[in-house]
Write a protein that holds these residues in place. Structure first.
Motif, PDB file in Angstrom:
ATOM      1  N   SER A 122       0.840  -1.195   0.000  1.00  0.00           N
ATOM      2  CA  SER A 122       0.000   0.000   0.000  1.00  0.00           C
ATOM      3  C   SER A 122       0.877   1.248   0.000  1.00  0.00           C
ATOM      4  O   SER A 122       1.929   1.281   0.639  1.00  0.00           O
ATOM      5  N   HIS A 123       0.426   2.276  -0.739  1.00  0.00           N
ATOM      6  CA  HIS A 123       1.194   3.507  -0.911  1.00  0.00           C
ATOM      7  C   HIS A 123       0.350   4.719  -0.531  1.00  0.00           C
ATOM      8  O   HIS A 123      -0.809   4.816  -0.943  1.00  0.00           O
ATOM      9  N   ASP A 124       0.930   5.623   0.237  1.00  0.00           N
ATOM     10  CA  ASP A 124       0.326   6.935   0.492  1.00  0.00           C
ATOM     11  C   ASP A 124       0.803   7.884  -0.597  1.00  0.00           C
ATOM     12  O   ASP A 124       1.893   8.473  -0.502  1.00  0.00           O
ATOM     13  N   LYS A 126       1.201  11.129  -2.783  1.00  0.00           N
ATOM     14  CA  LYS A 126       1.134  12.554  -2.483  1.00  0.00           C
ATOM     15  C   LYS A 126       0.056  13.227  -3.334  1.00  0.00           C
ATOM     16  O   LYS A 126      -0.143  12.851  -4.499  1.00  0.00           O
ATOM     17  N   GLN A 163     -10.559   4.109   2.417  1.00  0.00           N
ATOM     18  CA  GLN A 163      -9.128   4.307   2.593  1.00  0.00           C
ATOM     19  C   GLN A 163      -8.609   5.204   1.484  1.00  0.00           C
ATOM     20  O   GLN A 163      -9.213   5.335   0.424  1.00  0.00           O
ATOM     21  N   GLU A 164      -7.461   5.826   1.744  1.00  0.00           N
ATOM     22  CA  GLU A 164      -6.868   6.758   0.797  1.00  0.00           C
ATOM     23  C   GLU A 164      -5.681   6.166   0.057  1.00  0.00           C
ATOM     24  O   GLU A 164      -5.130   6.801  -0.833  1.00  0.00           O
ATOM     25  N   ARG A 165      -5.269   4.970   0.406  1.00  0.00           N
ATOM     26  CA  ARG A 165      -4.060   4.395  -0.177  1.00  0.00           C
ATOM     27  C   ARG A 165      -4.322   3.693  -1.504  1.00  0.00           C
ATOM     28  O   ARG A 165      -5.391   3.140  -1.727  1.00  0.00           O
ATOM     29  N   PHE A 198       5.095   9.152  -3.601  1.00  0.00           N
ATOM     30  CA  PHE A 198       4.381   8.674  -2.416  1.00  0.00           C
ATOM     31  C   PHE A 198       5.195   8.959  -1.166  1.00  0.00           C
ATOM     32  O   PHE A 198       6.420   8.973  -1.182  1.00  0.00           O
ATOM     33  N   TYR A 201       5.009   3.667   2.344  1.00  0.00           N
ATOM     34  CA  TYR A 201       4.436   2.438   1.822  1.00  0.00           C
ATOM     35  C   TYR A 201       4.604   1.333   2.861  1.00  0.00           C
ATOM     36  O   TYR A 201       5.465   1.404   3.722  1.00  0.00           O
TER      37      TYR A 201
END
Length: 241
Positions: A122-124, A126, A163-165, A198, A201
């Motif tokens: 999973s990645h946040d 930007k 979720q935002e990822r 990102f 992760y």
């Protein structure tokens, strides 16, 4: 021990992958609690399957539970149900920290899968960097295709309200090949480049049966096609350790 419950499968499925650090002195209690959760989920409309994977290596301490439903509405009905909240309250003393999770909307079972290993990353991403992230994913896929044992991947975009990822799911034909790719210089270089897109992760490894729940676009050029998302007014409740 692998705990499994299943019912027929369908298209447009939705899956939740939950990782949880179980207290060392509560493993047996956790297994019994998880079995009750599996049976409870089975009674909900749209249920397709549930699997539980214990840590498989000395350096891993997370148990992974996977629940699959025939659609995002059915999945969130289970996630937000009073019965599940009761189970979470009952199990709050079993974990060292609140569980983490990814919700994946889409993916269809292709039939019986070989014995493979799956990574869920999973990645946040930007804000404003989504297109750059997709280009980076395409480059990463091309590098993965050259790695021994690579069998395919899928990419899932965020699910609104859940979720935002962004979540990448890819599989290899053995844990050795997966670990080789994860530790490779090529991937380290890609991660350095990807930090432009990102902020963070997380990597989770899941046993072979889970990999049969997704298409994995084998040999695809460019990033796997992100699946659609639908609004869902749900969030994981706070669970004290």
């Amino acid at each position: 021990m692998s705990s499994r419950a299943s019912r027929g499968a369908g298209a447009g499925s939705a899956t939740v992958v939950t990782s949880q650090k179980v207290r060392a002195d509560r493993i047996g209690d956790y297994q019994r609690w998880q079995a009750r959760a599996n049976e409870a989920a089975r009674e909900f409309e749209g249920f397709e399957g549930a699997e539980v994977y214990p840590p498989r290596a000395a350096d891993e301490d997370e148990w992974v539970a996977v629940f699959r439903f025939s659609g995002i509405d059915h999945l969130t009905a289970w996630l937000d149900s009073p019965r599940r909240r009761e189970l979470l309250a009952e199990g709050q003393g079993l974990f060292e920290a609140p569980p983490t999770q990814e919700v994946l909307h889409g993916g269809a079972p292709p039939g019986q899968a070989p014995e493979v290993v799956t990574a869920v990353i999973s990645h946040d991403v930007k804000p404003g960097q989504e297109q750059g992230f997709l280009r980076w994913q395409a480059k990463a896929l091309k590098a993965q295709e050259k790695s021994p044992g690579f069998m395919g991947s899928e990419l899932f975009k965020p699910v609104e309200g859940v979720q935002e990822r962004w979540v990448a799911v890819f599989r290899f034909d053995s844990r050795e090949h997966l670990d080789t790719w994860l530790a490779s210089d090529a991937r380290k270089e890609l991660l350095e480049e990807g930090r432009a897109y990102f902020a963070s992760y997380d990597v989770r490894k899941v046993g072979s049966a889970f990999s049969g729940w997704f298409r994995f676009e084998e040999g695809a050029r460019g990033p796997p096609r992100p699946t659609g998302s639908r609004p869902c007014p749900w969030s994981w409740p706070s669970i004290p350790p």
